[in-house]
Design a protein around this motif. Structure first.
Motif, PDB file in Angstrom:
ATOM      1  N   PHE A  28       6.204  -1.698 -10.018  1.00  0.00           N
ATOM      2  CA  PHE A  28       6.405  -0.871  -8.818  1.00  0.00           C
ATOM      3  C   PHE A  28       5.092  -0.599  -8.102  1.00  0.00           C
ATOM      4  O   PHE A  28       4.984  -0.733  -6.878  1.00  0.00           O
ATOM      5  CB  PHE A  28       7.078   0.443  -9.225  1.00  0.00           C
ATOM      6  CG  PHE A  28       7.184   1.428  -8.096  1.00  0.00           C
ATOM      7  CD1 PHE A  28       8.153   1.279  -7.116  1.00  0.00           C
ATOM      8  CD2 PHE A  28       6.299   2.496  -8.005  1.00  0.00           C
ATOM      9  CE1 PHE A  28       8.244   2.185  -6.059  1.00  0.00           C
ATOM     10  CE2 PHE A  28       6.382   3.397  -6.955  1.00  0.00           C
ATOM     11  CZ  PHE A  28       7.361   3.244  -5.981  1.00  0.00           C
ATOM     12  N   VAL A  29       4.071  -0.226  -8.895  1.00  0.00           N
ATOM     13  CA  VAL A  29       2.756   0.044  -8.293  1.00  0.00           C
ATOM     14  C   VAL A  29       2.180  -1.213  -7.671  1.00  0.00           C
ATOM     15  O   VAL A  29       1.630  -1.199  -6.565  1.00  0.00           O
ATOM     16  CB  VAL A  29       1.805   0.628  -9.362  1.00  0.00           C
ATOM     17  CG1 VAL A  29       0.384   0.724  -8.810  1.00  0.00           C
ATOM     18  CG2 VAL A  29       2.283   1.993  -9.825  1.00  0.00           C
ATOM     19  N   ALA A  30       2.320  -2.368  -8.361  1.00  0.00           N
ATOM     20  CA  ALA A  30       1.776  -3.628  -7.841  1.00  0.00           C
ATOM     21  C   ALA A  30       2.461  -4.040  -6.537  1.00  0.00           C
ATOM     22  O   ALA A  30       1.808  -4.461  -5.581  1.00  0.00           O
ATOM     23  CB  ALA A  30       1.923  -4.725  -8.890  1.00  0.00           C
ATOM     24  N   ILE A  31       3.807  -3.901  -6.489  1.00  0.00           N
ATOM     25  CA  ILE A  31       4.552  -4.257  -5.276  1.00  0.00           C
ATOM     26  C   ILE A  31       4.148  -3.366  -4.111  1.00  0.00           C
ATOM     27  O   ILE A  31       3.958  -3.826  -2.974  1.00  0.00           O
ATOM     28  CB  ILE A  31       6.067  -4.182  -5.534  1.00  0.00           C
ATOM     29  CG1 ILE A  31       6.488  -5.289  -6.504  1.00  0.00           C
ATOM     30  CG2 ILE A  31       6.851  -4.297  -4.234  1.00  0.00           C
ATOM     31  CD1 ILE A  31       7.945  -5.223  -6.907  1.00  0.00           C
ATOM     32  N   ARG A  32       4.002  -2.081  -4.410  1.00  0.00           N
ATOM     33  CA  ARG A  32       3.629  -1.133  -3.356  1.00  0.00           C
ATOM     34  C   ARG A  32       2.234  -1.450  -2.808  1.00  0.00           C
ATOM     35  O   ARG A  32       2.028  -1.475  -1.588  1.00  0.00           O
ATOM     36  CB  ARG A  32       3.679   0.290  -3.896  1.00  0.00           C
ATOM     37  CG  ARG A  32       3.362   1.354  -2.854  1.00  0.00           C
ATOM     38  CD  ARG A  32       3.502   2.748  -3.421  1.00  0.00           C
ATOM     39  NE  ARG A  32       3.159   3.749  -2.432  1.00  0.00           N
ATOM     40  CZ  ARG A  32       3.992   4.230  -1.518  1.00  0.00           C
ATOM     41  NH1 ARG A  32       5.237   3.755  -1.472  1.00  0.00           N
ATOM     42  NH2 ARG A  32       3.613   5.125  -0.638  1.00  0.00           N
ATOM     43  N   GLN A  33       1.289  -1.719  -3.714  1.00  0.00           N
ATOM     44  CA  GLN A  33      -0.064  -2.041  -3.270  1.00  0.00           C
ATOM     45  C   GLN A  33      -0.094  -3.380  -2.538  1.00  0.00           C
ATOM     46  O   GLN A  33      -0.803  -3.537  -1.544  1.00  0.00           O
ATOM     47  CB  GLN A  33      -1.002  -2.085  -4.484  1.00  0.00           C
ATOM     48  CG  GLN A  33      -1.233  -0.732  -5.138  1.00  0.00           C
ATOM     49  CD  GLN A  33      -1.925   0.243  -4.201  1.00  0.00           C
ATOM     50  OE1 GLN A  33      -2.778  -0.149  -3.415  1.00  0.00           O
ATOM     51  NE2 GLN A  33      -1.545   1.506  -4.267  1.00  0.00           N
TER      52      GLN A  33
END
Length: 342
Positions: free
Chosen positions: A73-78
């Motif tokens: 989730f964090v990687a997709i958002r970034q």
């Protein structure tokens, strides 16, 4: 961008560590409650050893999946936050390649992308100036070449219709001088494209330039049953390149021939530290609606609208100025610095 990647990686790893270590902390807290095992401890201890092992594996797998989901989730958002400015930068680069000149800088918060965007914006501005300069140069070159070519054509026509060898010799001599002037115009235009710094100021005899132009334009004025009257102070030497001065005065004579009437008067005189050359005729002059804009490009009653604009540019490039000091009848004044060698 490097800092952005570092922050996103640290955030994802930190979130995974928190998710993994939270149950450990929770188990420690439960160990201090009741029989020392707490709720989680009792749940794991209930049943057979096999069931306990299965439950422990399930807890570990669940925590791993949760940590993986949080990291994704964090990687997709970034990645989404970084892909938007990169797409915007790619769009700007594509528009620049298509020839668009107005490229606004990108403000994404990512230093590297913003720096590339600034470079694209500056490149677009330089490209716009370069294209505008090339268009102006092409227009100016065509106009500067047209005047001596027209005068040369008139001389050749005079030669073609006469059987007098003396006239042929005289006209041929003048035609050769015009070809030499045309060559100097071409050389000057080419030098202008390579010019990088200030050049030493050139000086020229005003009498010689005016006399050459009077001979050059004589057939055209005679054909129109008109004449050019030159008077004023003699022996004046001015700071100007001969080619440029000749082009400016040719433009004024050409305009007087095309739009004026009667005798064209060329008057040279001193005015303080300057030399003034006034060119006038007996025509109706410049319309009041056009007079304030007479030196702007594309402002004209007929023709290309480049002549007077180019003439003023040439005058200014030689440290002088060209003014319309009277509209009706038209009087143009060319102001030049007098040479110390005068």
């Amino acid at each position: 961008m490097r800092q952005q990647l570092i922050r996103s990686t640290v955030l994802a790893v930190g979130l995974a560590i928190v998710i993994t270590m939270a149950p450990v902390g929770f188990a420690i807290w439960n160990a201090s409650v009741g029989d020392g095992r707490g709720v989680v401890g009792r749940w794991l201890a209930e049943g057979t050893p096999g069931q306990t092992s299965m439950r422990l594996v399930a807890v570990v797998v669940a925590l791993a999946v949760l940590a993986l989901a949080a990291g994704v989730f964090v990687a997709i958002r970034q990645a989404h936050q970084m892909s938007q400015p990169m797409r915007a930068l790619a769009d700007r680069a594509e528009r620049l390649g298509a020839g668009e000149s107005r490229i606004q800088p990108l403000h994404s918060g990512i230093a590297e992308l913003d720096q590339v965007s600034e470079v694209l914006s500056r490149s677009a501005q330089r490209l716009t100036k370069s294209l505008a300069s090339e268009r102006d140069f092409a227009a100016d070159a065509s106009h500067q070449l047209r005047t001596p070519l027209t005068a040369l054509l008139m001389r050749l026509e005079e030669i073609s219709v006469t059987d007098d060898l003396d006239v042929v010799q005289e006209e041929a001599t003048i035609a050769i001088a015009q070809v030499e002037r045309l060559t100097r115009v071409v050389d000057d235009l080419m030098a202008r494209t390579r010019r990088g710094g200030d050049e030493p100021k050139a000086t020229v005899s005003l009498d010689s330039v005016i006399a050459a132009l009077q001979r050059e334009w004589q057939p055209a004025f005679e054909q129109a049953r008109r004449s050019v009257h030159v008077h004023g102070e003699r022996g004046l030497v001015v700071q100007a390149k001969p080619v440029d001065l000749s082009q400016v005065l040719s433009t004024l004579l050409e305009n007087a021939l095309a739009h004026g009437r009667g005798t064209v008067d060329v008057h040279a005189r001193r005015s303080g530290p300057s030399v003034v050359v006034e060119v006038s005729d007996q025509g109706e002059g410049v319309p009041s609606t056009i007079a304030p804009h007479i030196f702007e490009r594309s402002v004209t009653t007929t023709g290309t609208g480049l002549g007077l604009a180019l003439a003023r540019d040439l005058a200014e490039s030689n440290g002088g100025r060209l003014e319309l000091i009277q509209a009706q009848p038209a009087i143009f004044a060319l102001f030049l610095s007098e040479s110390d060698a005068a």
